[in-house]
Design a protein around this motif. Structure first.
Motif, mmCIF file in Angstrom:
data_model
loop_
_atom_site.group_PDB
_atom_site.id
_atom_site.type_symbol
_atom_site.label_atom_id
_atom_site.label_comp_id
_atom_site.label_asym_id
_atom_site.label_seq_id
_atom_site.Cartn_x
_atom_site.Cartn_y
_atom_site.Cartn_z
ATOM 1 N N SER A 1 -3.365 2.746 10.965
ATOM 2 C CA SER A 1 -2.322 2.232 9.813
ATOM 3 C C SER A 1 -2.173 0.506 10.003
ATOM 4 C CB SER A 1 -0.788 2.839 9.874
ATOM 5 O OG SER A 1 -0.233 2.184 9.012
ATOM 6 N N HIS B 1 10.183 6.214 9.219
ATOM 7 C CA HIS B 1 9.249 5.251 9.861
ATOM 8 C C HIS B 1 9.709 4.112 10.669
ATOM 9 C CE1 HIS B 1 5.334 7.374 8.778
ATOM 10 N NE2 HIS B 1 5.844 7.394 7.563
ATOM 11 N N ALA C 1 0.492 5.164 1.182
ATOM 12 C CA ALA C 1 -0.641 5.741 2.224
ATOM 13 C C ALA C 1 -0.207 7.008 2.679
ATOM 14 C CB ALA C 1 -0.412 4.836 3.470
ATOM 15 N N ARG D 1 8.276 1.924 2.880
ATOM 16 C CA ARG D 1 8.014 3.437 3.331
ATOM 17 C C ARG D 1 9.167 4.016 3.631
ATOM 18 N NH1 ARG D 1 4.802 2.265 8.790
ATOM 19 N NH2 ARG D 1 6.332 0.919 9.769
ATOM 20 N N ARG E 1 0.825 -1.165 0.082
ATOM 21 C CA ARG E 1 0.058 -0.104 -0.190
ATOM 22 C C ARG E 1 0.824 1.349 -0.014
ATOM 23 N NH1 ARG E 1 2.275 1.875 4.148
ATOM 24 N NH2 ARG E 1 1.611 1.260 6.374
ATOM 25 N N ASP F 1 -4.666 8.219 4.238
ATOM 26 C CA ASP F 1 -4.556 8.226 5.894
ATOM 27 C C ASP F 1 -5.126 9.732 6.049
ATOM 28 O OD1 ASP F 1 -3.309 5.957 5.488
ATOM 29 O OD2 ASP F 1 -1.399 6.667 6.612
ATOM 30 N N TYR G 1 -1.964 8.583 13.771
ATOM 31 C CA TYR G 1 -1.606 7.553 12.422
ATOM 32 C C TYR G 1 -1.360 6.061 12.875
ATOM 33 C CZ TYR G 1 2.140 5.215 10.097
ATOM 34 O OH TYR G 1 3.284 4.455 9.622
#
Ligand code: GLU
Length: 448
Positions: free
Chosen positions: A187, A205, A7, A201, A5, A41, A183
């Motif tokens: 998530s 993160h 996001a 990502r 995904r 998101d 978030y």
């Protein structure tokens, strides 16, 4: 079945750094014949805007990314509520009442003592009477996830073996005082619900991953988390990070500046990797080079000027089939369109310049006659034949013989007369497209 995904939060337009993440996911999914989910998101109802969500879809489509599925977190609150309830029931989500100021003061005291500024779990120690008293004061709780003090390890698909000490982190707030979700929890809930197999990502993160793995463990029966991959972030040539607010490197901005989407894709994907940046003719071709293992650990600096040059080089190599529809948009179509494209592409810096050249071969132009006598001589020698790619050399050889001119003196006045322009694509290729009638007309135009 691979499922990834992308996001973004729809709080602004996406930029080339976001496109990097989108492409990494999309190309990864393509390679594995998997699915690409676009997840908005948008739990922050104040900052998220539907118009941004739509604009992001437009930007992705322009880049060539078509999601297999689009979901919006704002439509999935019931799932997050259920997950929060189950965490509370398991004693893993606990209420806290400190204000931001109180937390800040506490952190400063910890730092002054030389202690790590980690949340002290005061909320966990409150008795129910104390809680009632705090609520009677008008305080509303925020909710923290109780982390286990463990070393969280994962085999990062970009960075290899990775680990974070969860004990060095504060218990993260999952739900704010106003009961909105940060978030983290939505998530994870969505990654579980949508069967995401790989979370790819930016490396900003990495720390979240330690927390999220524990959440995956708490919320799934098999206690399994997806695979994670964290890539280096694109920066400007001077090392500055990109932000949704800066705008200049937004995908929309690049599109408006006439940059080719394939050039954006190449720079977004290959900068900061062991593969050299080079033009490609399709995303499939880019997919053949792309490999998450080639992404370097160091910085991914890119030069905006490189984008312009790469965009031009991309155009120069684009096959006709790839641009057929875009040309048709400019009303460049029919049997001559392909020959035209092959003649002019090597000369373009932007696709927007193409109608101008179509006018040179198909329409009316203002010929520039520098030397009317010379043009008249040239006209007299213009071959009386169906023009092909040899006509130009035959014709100019005859002019050379007759006039004794050579080089620029021979060619340049012809270019000015035939195209009205100082420079451009090879005349050998343009002349047959212009054709005998137009060429003759232009050579005999009145001189200035
Ligand atoms: N909305 C998050 C972001 O844009 C998504 C991070 C993730 O991929 O988990 O940073």
């Amino acid at each position: 079945m691979t499922r990834v995904r992308f996001a973004p939060s729809p709080t602004g337009r996406i930029h080339i750094g976001n496109a990097r993440t989108a492409f990494f996911n999309w190309l990864f999914a393509k390679k594995k014949l998997g699915t690409f989910v676009l997840r908005f998101d948008d739990t922050d109802l104040e900052r998220s805007k539907e118009e941004y969500a739509q604009a992001i879809e437009v930007d992705l489509a322009w880049l060539g990314i078509a999601p297999d599925l689009v979901v919006r977190q704002s439509q999935r609150f019931a799932l997050y509520d259920a997950a929060a309830e189950s965490l509370k029931a398991a004693g893993l989500l606990y209420s806290c009442y400190e204000t931001a100021d109180e937390l800040d003061r506490r952190r400063k005291r910890q730092i002054a003592r030389g202690a790590p500024p980690i949340y002290d779990r005061a909320g966990l120690k409150l008795t129910s009477d104390e809680r009632t008293a705090l609520e009677a004061e008008g305080r509303k709780p925020h909710w923290r996830f109780k982390l286990q003090d463990r070393t969280m390890r994962w085999d990062d698909v970009v960075r290899g073996a990775s680990q974070i000490e969860a004990g060095s982190l504060s218990d993260p707030v999952l739900i704010r005082e106003d009961s909105s979700y940060l978030y983290t929890l939505p998530s994870v809930v969505d990654d579980i619900d949508l069967g995401i197999t790989h979370v790819i990502r930016g490396e900003d993160h990495v720390t979240n991953t330690a927390v999220q793995i524990q959440l995956f463990e708490a919320l799934t029966a098999d206690r399994k988390a997806p695979c994670f991959g964290h890539h280096n972030l694109l920066t400007t040539a001077s090392g500055e990070g990109l932000s949704k607010r800066s705008g200049s490197l937004s995908i929309a901005g690049l599109r408006e500046a006439g940059i080719e989407p394939l050039a954006v894709a190449v720079l977004a994907v290959l900068t900061g990797s062991s593969d050299s940046v080079h033009p490609v003719a399709s995303l499939e071709e880019l997919g053949e080079v792309f490999d998450l293992n080639h992404v370097s650990r160091g910085a991914a600096r890119f030069d905006e000027a490189e984008l312009q040059a790469l965009s031009a080089r991309t155009l120069h190599a684009l096959p006709f089939e790839t641009v057929r529809e875009r040309l048709a948009h400019h009303e460049i179509a029919g049997t001559r369109a392909e020959g035209f494209w092959l003649a002019v592409r090597g000369n373009l810096t932007r696709m927007e310049d193409v109608p101008d050249w179509w006018r040179v071969v198909e329409g009316e132009i203002e010929p520039v006659i520098e030397d009317a006598d010379y043009c008249r001589d040239a006209l007299a020698l213009l071959p009386d034949e169906i023009f092909d790619d040899k006509t130009w050399s035959r014709w100019t050889a005859a002019i050379k013989e007759k006039t004794g001119r050579k080089g620029r003196a021979l060619f340049h006045p012809l270019r000015l007369a035939l195209t009205g322009r100082d420079q451009g694509p090879e005349l050998a290729q343009l002349l047959p497209l212009i054709g005998r009638i137009k060429a003759a007309g232009r050579l005999s135009a009145p001189g200035g």
